[in-house]
Scaffold this motif. Structure first.
Motif, mmCIF file in Angstrom:
data_model
loop_
_atom_site.group_PDB
_atom_site.id
_atom_site.type_symbol
_atom_site.label_atom_id
_atom_site.label_comp_id
_atom_site.label_asym_id
_atom_site.label_seq_id
_atom_site.Cartn_x
_atom_site.Cartn_y
_atom_site.Cartn_z
ATOM 1 N N SER A 84 2.136 -67.788 93.723
ATOM 2 C CA SER A 84 1.532 -68.466 92.576
ATOM 3 C C SER A 84 2.542 -68.753 91.464
ATOM 4 O O SER A 84 2.230 -69.486 90.542
ATOM 5 N N SER A 85 3.690 -68.142 91.508
ATOM 6 C CA SER A 85 4.725 -68.145 90.459
ATOM 7 C C SER A 85 4.250 -67.430 89.193
ATOM 8 O O SER A 85 4.816 -67.599 88.129
ATOM 9 N N ILE A 86 3.221 -66.590 89.331
ATOM 10 C CA ILE A 86 2.716 -65.820 88.195
ATOM 11 C C ILE A 86 2.756 -64.334 88.547
ATOM 12 O O ILE A 86 2.205 -63.918 89.571
ATOM 13 N N GLU A 142 -2.640 -62.720 83.850
ATOM 14 C CA GLU A 142 -1.359 -63.398 83.848
ATOM 15 C C GLU A 142 -0.453 -62.724 82.840
ATOM 16 O O GLU A 142 -0.773 -62.654 81.657
ATOM 17 N N ASP A 200 1.676 -60.521 92.679
ATOM 18 C CA ASP A 200 1.488 -61.959 92.597
ATOM 19 C C ASP A 200 0.055 -62.197 92.158
ATOM 20 O O ASP A 200 -0.882 -61.601 92.693
ATOM 21 N N ARG A 258 4.918 -66.033 83.649
ATOM 22 C CA ARG A 258 5.102 -67.186 84.546
ATOM 23 C C ARG A 258 6.572 -67.237 84.951
ATOM 24 O O ARG A 258 7.459 -67.269 84.097
#
Length: 132
Positions: free
Chosen positions: A82-84, A96, A21, A99
């Motif tokens: 974080s959704s990443i 990153e 994450d 996503r």
């Protein structure tokens, strides 16, 4: 969907690829040095071939990939607050990579190909979770 969500090539200096994450402080610790997978809910590391033997290909999929011809190294739930998703060589700074459609828990199966060390890793996310 028959294409990977992302595909990257990494030079794995330490023989480990990190899947985590984005921004997590969790860091799994090696016990024997022979582990194929180190796992914490928000940070996983998968053993790979070292950089002297060539790059490692990592794919992320959410399309019902069946893993034929590969070994499944873990089937687990990871948490991405974080959704990443960040995928990198274990000692590199996080970046990153992908996503995710939403933050939270994601069921993931990880497959590896290559003996004795993986040269290809496929991360398979739950297709239904991806489409939510």
């Amino acid at each position: 969907m028959n294409q990977p969500l992302c595909s990257i090539s990494i030079s794995s200096k330490g023989g480990l690829v990190s899947i985590r994450d984005f921004g997590t402080r969790d860091h799994p610790e090696m016990i024997t040095g022979e582990e194929e997978v180190l796992f914490l809910p928000s940070h996983m590391m998968v053993g790979t071939r070292p950089d002297g033997e060539g790059d490692v290909i990592i794919e992320v999929r959410a399309d019902g990939f069946d893993g034929s011809g590969m070994r499944r190294v873990i089937d687990a739930v990871m948490t991405f607050h974080s959704s990443i998703m960040s995928i990198s060589e274990a000692t590199d700074p996080e970046e990153e990579t992908l996503r995710l459609p939403h933050a939270g828990d994601w069921h993931m199966s990880v497959y590896a190909a290559g003996e004795p060390y993986a040269h290809t890793i496929v991360l398979v996310l739950d297709e239904k979770e991806w489409q939510q």
